[in-house]
Design an enzyme around this catalytic site. Sequence first.
Site, PDB file in Angstrom:
ATOM      1  N   HIS A   1       0.829  -1.212   0.000  1.00 21.15           N
ATOM      2  CA  HIS A   1       0.000   0.000   0.000  1.00 21.15           C
ATOM      3  C   HIS A   1       0.870   1.271   0.000  1.00 21.15           C
ATOM      4  CE1 HIS A   1      -3.477  -2.480   1.197  1.00 21.15           C
ATOM      5  NE2 HIS A   1      -2.789  -2.941   2.212  1.00 21.15           N
TER       6      HIS A   1
HETATM    7  O1  RIB Z   1      -5.051   0.187   4.637  1.00 15.73           O
HETATM    8  C1  RIB Z   1      -3.661   0.171   4.453  1.00 15.73           C
HETATM    9  C2  RIB Z   1      -3.030   1.323   5.157  1.00 15.73           C
HETATM   10  O2  RIB Z   1      -3.301   1.226   6.556  1.00 15.73           O
HETATM   11  C3  RIB Z   1      -1.500   1.322   5.040  1.00 15.73           C
HETATM   12  O3  RIB Z   1      -1.035   2.636   5.095  1.00 15.73           O
HETATM   13  C4  RIB Z   1      -1.068   0.568   6.267  1.00 15.73           C
HETATM   14  O4  RIB Z   1       0.244   0.928   6.699  1.00 15.73           O
HETATM   15  C5  RIB Z   1      -2.078   1.051   7.281  1.00 15.73           C
HETATM   16  O5  RIB Z   1      -1.623   2.308   7.781  1.00 15.73           O
END
Ligand code: RIB
Length: 323
Positions: free
Chosen positions: A251
């Site tokens: 992500h």
């Molecule tokens: O949903 C994914 C996000 O939430 C990413 O940034 C992960 O690190 C959490 O913060």
Amino acid sequence: MKRVIIDTDPGIDDALALFLALRSPEMRVEAITTVAGNASVENCTRNAFRVLELLNPEPRPIVAQGAARPLEREHRGAEEVHGSDGLGELSRYQNPDGSPRYPEPREGPAPTHAADLILELIGRYPGEMSLITLGPLTNVAQALLRDRDTMGKVQQVICMGGAVLVPGNTSPTAEFNIATDPEAARIVFTSGLPLTLIPLDVTERVRISEEALRTWVEPLADPPAQFLLDCTAQVIAFSGKFEGFPGIILHDPLTVGVVIDRSLVKTQPLYVQVETRGEITAGMTVADRRPFRAEGRPNVEVAFEVEADRFLTLFMERLCRRS
Ligand code: RIB
Ligand code: CA
């Protein structure tokens, strides 16, 4: 060279994103600001320093600690995914002599709140700063509440968050960063800032398998490589057990990647609202995609397409680049 501020809640994928940013010549990371999200804000700050003390980037980003909880709600972390320390339980690892492989970081944050450092840097470099957000938007919302005019001088805000055409991850409809602080997200989404959203719609299509990570990283046989293997072990086990895929969804690294090379994604301008009152849908990012009746002018560029393989190649090449 892009001047960037990274607002983050490290967090395992945040740590990988910091590796990418700090090992990419296109970027100058002026500051790392921390926010409660995957872990407590204190652990997030500690973890940011763990990465800095491993990579020793020059120039060294300023680190400022931010919000310990969302604007209105209680903080609920993601320790089940990221570990009680936020980095896969690093205290498990010892050196051959029994000393901790990952001792407490030596450094501490600057004596300024994250929101004030964000404002200071955007004010110092008007039109030049890219603000990359990898966690809940609490710090960014606080900066907007403190000085909207200065925030308006930001060049761009690239936000990892939201789920538009796909299910959420922390709830059926909401993605973790937005769901942790929906009120903050609503302030940011209605601020008029030049916002690009990197939602689950694209991030969940960018994954690295345990095997690929080991193949790339193991031959390096240096402390940063060992850290990458140690801090990811827990999330790989979690994803193998609960998601049928022993690997990591990238992500936050993809969000940094988009600032390095915007052509990695294709975006669409949309009017996106954040649900803050829903009993079941709080944190949902609601895009009005009706072709002729959309209410409200587009307020966000939303990424819906990604060149996943091209990003993975860039990511692994940079991750394995010696500092
Ligand atoms: O949903 C994914 C996000 O939430 C990413 O940034 C992960 O690190 C959490 O913060
Ligand atoms: Ca994050």
